[in-house]
Design a protein around this motif. Structure first.
Motif, mmCIF file in Angstrom:
data_model
loop_
_atom_site.group_PDB
_atom_site.id
_atom_site.type_symbol
_atom_site.label_atom_id
_atom_site.label_comp_id
_atom_site.label_asym_id
_atom_site.label_seq_id
_atom_site.Cartn_x
_atom_site.Cartn_y
_atom_site.Cartn_z
ATOM 1 N N LEU A 119 40.918 21.485 -56.047
ATOM 2 C CA LEU A 119 41.714 21.761 -57.249
ATOM 3 C C LEU A 119 41.458 23.154 -57.824
ATOM 4 O O LEU A 119 42.381 23.899 -58.144
ATOM 5 C CB LEU A 119 41.395 20.694 -58.306
ATOM 6 N N GLU A 120 40.178 23.512 -57.909
ATOM 7 C CA GLU A 120 39.847 24.776 -58.556
ATOM 8 C C GLU A 120 40.395 25.986 -57.796
ATOM 9 O O GLU A 120 40.846 26.959 -58.396
ATOM 10 C CB GLU A 120 38.336 24.878 -58.702
ATOM 11 N N ASN A 121 40.345 25.907 -56.460
ATOM 12 C CA ASN A 121 40.906 27.003 -55.671
ATOM 13 C C ASN A 121 42.422 27.077 -55.820
ATOM 14 O O ASN A 121 42.993 28.166 -55.902
ATOM 15 C CB ASN A 121 40.534 26.844 -54.196
ATOM 16 N N TYR A 122 43.080 25.919 -55.845
ATOM 17 C CA TYR A 122 44.527 25.915 -56.065
ATOM 18 C C TYR A 122 44.846 26.549 -57.424
ATOM 19 O O TYR A 122 45.795 27.322 -57.549
ATOM 20 C CB TYR A 122 45.088 24.483 -56.024
ATOM 21 N N ALA A 123 44.020 26.207 -58.444
ATOM 22 C CA ALA A 123 44.253 26.723 -59.790
ATOM 23 C C ALA A 123 44.065 28.238 -59.830
ATOM 24 O O ALA A 123 44.909 28.976 -60.347
ATOM 25 C CB ALA A 123 43.321 26.034 -60.778
ATOM 26 N N ASN A 124 42.948 28.702 -59.253
ATOM 27 C CA ASN A 124 42.691 30.142 -59.285
ATOM 28 C C ASN A 124 43.728 30.915 -58.481
ATOM 29 O O ASN A 124 44.177 31.983 -58.894
ATOM 30 C CB ASN A 124 41.287 30.438 -58.749
ATOM 31 N N CYS A 125 44.091 30.376 -57.351
ATOM 32 C CA CYS A 125 45.092 31.035 -56.511
ATOM 33 C C CYS A 125 46.419 31.109 -57.256
ATOM 34 O O CYS A 125 47.071 32.153 -57.306
ATOM 35 C CB CYS A 125 45.238 30.271 -55.200
ATOM 36 N N ASP A 158 41.765 38.363 -49.825
ATOM 37 C CA ASP A 158 41.549 39.409 -50.822
ATOM 38 C C ASP A 158 40.312 39.115 -51.668
ATOM 39 O O ASP A 158 39.519 40.000 -51.963
ATOM 40 C CB ASP A 158 42.787 39.502 -51.718
ATOM 41 N N LYS A 159 40.137 37.868 -52.040
ATOM 42 C CA LYS A 159 39.065 37.481 -52.946
ATOM 43 C C LYS A 159 37.710 37.391 -52.242
ATOM 44 O O LYS A 159 36.706 37.777 -52.801
ATOM 45 C CB LYS A 159 39.428 36.122 -53.552
ATOM 46 N N TYR A 160 37.693 36.883 -51.015
ATOM 47 C CA TYR A 160 36.412 36.586 -50.376
ATOM 48 C C TYR A 160 36.078 37.434 -49.149
ATOM 49 O O TYR A 160 34.959 37.381 -48.655
ATOM 50 C CB TYR A 160 36.350 35.100 -49.985
ATOM 51 N N VAL A 161 37.033 38.166 -48.610
ATOM 52 C CA VAL A 161 36.771 38.856 -47.344
ATOM 53 C C VAL A 161 37.042 40.371 -47.410
ATOM 54 O O VAL A 161 36.243 41.170 -46.918
ATOM 55 C CB VAL A 161 37.610 38.237 -46.186
HETATM 56 C C1 LIG Z 1 37.949 30.175 -60.487
HETATM 57 O O1 LIG Z 1 38.065 31.122 -61.511
HETATM 58 C C2 LIG Z 1 37.100 30.994 -62.540
HETATM 59 C C3 LIG Z 1 37.462 31.962 -63.633
HETATM 60 O O2 LIG Z 1 37.673 33.249 -63.135
HETATM 61 C C4 LIG Z 1 35.724 31.208 -61.966
HETATM 62 O O3 LIG Z 1 34.722 31.074 -62.952
HETATM 63 C C5 LIG Z 1 35.479 30.207 -60.843
HETATM 64 O O4 LIG Z 1 34.255 30.466 -60.215
HETATM 65 C C6 LIG Z 1 36.601 30.277 -59.820
HETATM 66 N N1 LIG Z 1 36.425 29.194 -58.891
HETATM 67 C C7 LIG Z 1 36.292 29.362 -57.565
HETATM 68 C C8 LIG Z 1 36.151 28.139 -56.752
HETATM 69 O O5 LIG Z 1 36.284 30.463 -57.054
#
Ligand SMILES: *[C@@H]1O[C@H](CO)[C@@H](O)[C@H](O)[C@H]1NC(C)=O
Length: 298
Positions: A119-125, A158-161
């Motif tokens: 869920l959290e990755n879907y939300a951040n993405c 982009d975020k991790y690599v």
């Molecule tokens: C999602 O974004 C929040 C806020 O920027 C951050 O604290 C959290 O670590 C992120 N979650 C993941 C799984 O990267």
């Protein structure tokens, strides 16, 4: 006069065409061949156009980085054929990836070309790509549209690599580490990590890259020595030789079989670096030494 005029028109068209081709990071043919040379089906033009557009949006400006990205994406999606985690297609995997915060009936198993999960990755993405929660409310947007499938993959990259400095030095293992390191860089699944590298090496060739050379570094340990055991494998890229060079599938056949624990690697079919043969000889000796000591025990 007319001929001369036509001639200049042709020259202008020719120059424009070359200019347009040169401006794209990769040509349609390079994209198509990067899949078919790895035994995957031919892609659609929509896929090609989406890749080019999103590569620009996400500041991927080198062919080398794009080759690494595509290699990972092809492995994760079986050559762009799967955008849903295969084990979850029928059942939705209702007991996996649960945090207790999911709305009823919504499941966040792997979707898209890099298998976005949780869920959290879907939300951040979703919030990074669109500034809203559309991918949380409708996770199938990630699997059922080219935009979502590629968008989530580029987002993850982009975020991790993307910022890993060793990428510029061709150290592909670091990208595997960032995507599936805990599962493939340690423990018994290192061959899977190597297979990602095999795909990358082929794309590298298709893209006519020459420097820096593909390196496995960054995932599993790379050098073997007297102390190696079965948990420290050694892999090397092999190539089909002679007649077999032109046979589809032989590149992967050679790499699978020559790098297997019990290699089947005929000299007249596959050519491997000598280190690989030395490694397998050493392992064989170790094994026979082990069995002879155990059988000698009273
Ligand atoms: C999602 O974004 C929040 C806020 O920027 C951050 O604290 C959290 O670590 C992120 N979650 C993941 C799984 O990267």
């Amino acid at each position: 006069m007319l001929l001369k005029f036509l001639h200049s028109i042709f020259i202008i068209i020719f120059l424009c065409n070359n200019y347009i081709e040169a401006k794209e990071l990769i040509t349609w043919k390079e994209f198509k061949d990067s899949l078919t040379a790895n035994q995957y089906p031919e892609p659609t033009v929509e896929k090609y156009e989406t890749v080019l557009r999103l590569a620009k949006d996400f500041d991927i400006t080198s062919k080398l980085e794009l080759a690494m990205f595509l290699a990972q994406v092809y492995w994760e999606s079986v050559g762009l054929q799967h955008t849903k985690e295969i084990a979850c297609v029928k059942t939705q995997c209702p007991n996996n990836y649960r945090t207790g915060r999911e709305k009823d009936g919504l499941y966040y198993y792997g979707r898209g070309y890099i298998q976005l999960t949780w869920l959290e990755n879907y939300a951040n993405c979703s919030s990074d790509l669109y500034g809203d929660m559309r991918l949380v409310d409708n996770p199938n947007l990630v699997s059922d549209t080219e935009e979502g499938a590629w968008g989530s993959a580029f987002w993850y990259w982009d975020k991790y690599v993307h910022d890993i400095p060793e990428i510029k030095d061709g150290q592909f293992g670091h990208t595997t580490m960032a995507i599936n390191g805990p599962l493939e860089c340690k423990g018994p699944y290192k061959m899977k990590a190597f297979k990602r590298f095999v795909i990358y090496s082929k794309i590298y060739e298709i893209f006519k890259l020459s420097k820096p050379l593909p390196k496995q570094n960054g995932c599993y340990p790379m050098n073997y020595n007297e102390n190696v055991d079965e948990d420290t494998p050694f892999f090397a890229i092999c190539k089909p030789t002679g007649f077999y060079q032109r046979q589809a599938g032989m590149y992967h056949w050679c790499n699978d079989n020559c790098n297997a624990e019990d290699p089947n690697c005929p000299n007249d079919m596959c050519k491997c670096p000598n280190d690989l043969h030395l490694y397998h000889m050493m392992m064989k000796e170790k094994k026979s030494a082990k069995t002879s000591t155990t059988t000698m025990k009273p």
